[in-house]
Design a protein around this motif. Sequence first.
Motif, PDB file in Angstrom:
ATOM      1  N   LEU A  16       0.832  -1.207   0.000  1.00 32.14           N
ATOM      2  CA  LEU A  16       0.000   0.000   0.000  1.00 32.14           C
ATOM      3  C   LEU A  16       0.867   1.256   0.000  1.00 32.14           C
ATOM      4  O   LEU A  16       0.561   2.225  -0.704  1.00 32.14           O
ATOM      5  N   ARG A  17       1.941   1.244   0.785  1.00 31.14           N
ATOM      6  CA  ARG A  17       2.852   2.403   0.805  1.00 31.14           C
ATOM      7  C   ARG A  17       3.458   2.626  -0.567  1.00 31.14           C
ATOM      8  O   ARG A  17       3.566   3.759  -1.039  1.00 31.14           O
ATOM      9  N   LEU A  19       2.146   1.695  -3.484  1.00 31.35           N
ATOM     10  CA  LEU A  19       1.074   2.167  -4.380  1.00 31.35           C
ATOM     11  C   LEU A  19       0.816   3.656  -4.176  1.00 31.35           C
ATOM     12  O   LEU A  19       0.584   4.385  -5.138  1.00 31.35           O
ATOM     13  N   GLU A  20       0.843   4.110  -2.931  1.00 32.60           N
ATOM     14  CA  GLU A  20       0.521   5.501  -2.636  1.00 32.60           C
ATOM     15  C   GLU A  20       1.674   6.446  -2.921  1.00 32.60           C
ATOM     16  O   GLU A  20       1.439   7.639  -3.130  1.00 32.60           O
ATOM     17  N   SER A  21       2.893   5.964  -2.943  1.00 31.57           N
ATOM     18  CA  SER A  21       4.040   6.862  -3.107  1.00 31.57           C
ATOM     19  C   SER A  21       4.524   6.960  -4.544  1.00 31.57           C
ATOM     20  O   SER A  21       5.326   7.832  -4.862  1.00 31.57           O
ATOM     21  N   TYR A  56      -7.399   1.858 -12.240  1.00 29.51           N
ATOM     22  CA  TYR A  56      -6.323   2.853 -12.292  1.00 29.51           C
ATOM     23  C   TYR A  56      -6.209   3.445 -13.690  1.00 29.51           C
ATOM     24  O   TYR A  56      -6.139   4.674 -13.853  1.00 29.51           O
TER      25      TYR A  56
END
Length: 67
Positions: A16-17, A19-21, A56
């Motif tokens: 998740l980190r 994907l978000e960064s 996406y």
Amino acid sequence: MAIDAKGLLAQVQANLRALESCPVHDFQREDRRPMPARYRCSRCGAEASLQFVNGYQQGRMHAGAPK
Ligand SMILES: [Zn+2]
């Protein structure tokens, strides 16, 4: 075989980190027969399902991003 719940949670959180960064994902298909294919971003290494990648790509298209 016991499931390592803490290890699994750590993997999900790391994904998740990533994907978000990542500013722009570049998902590539990974064949995992007989399991369903997964997609991995060549930039951040995040793993995603076909459903995530389709959403996406559609979101980028609706935002006017180049293909
Ligand atoms: Zn990425």
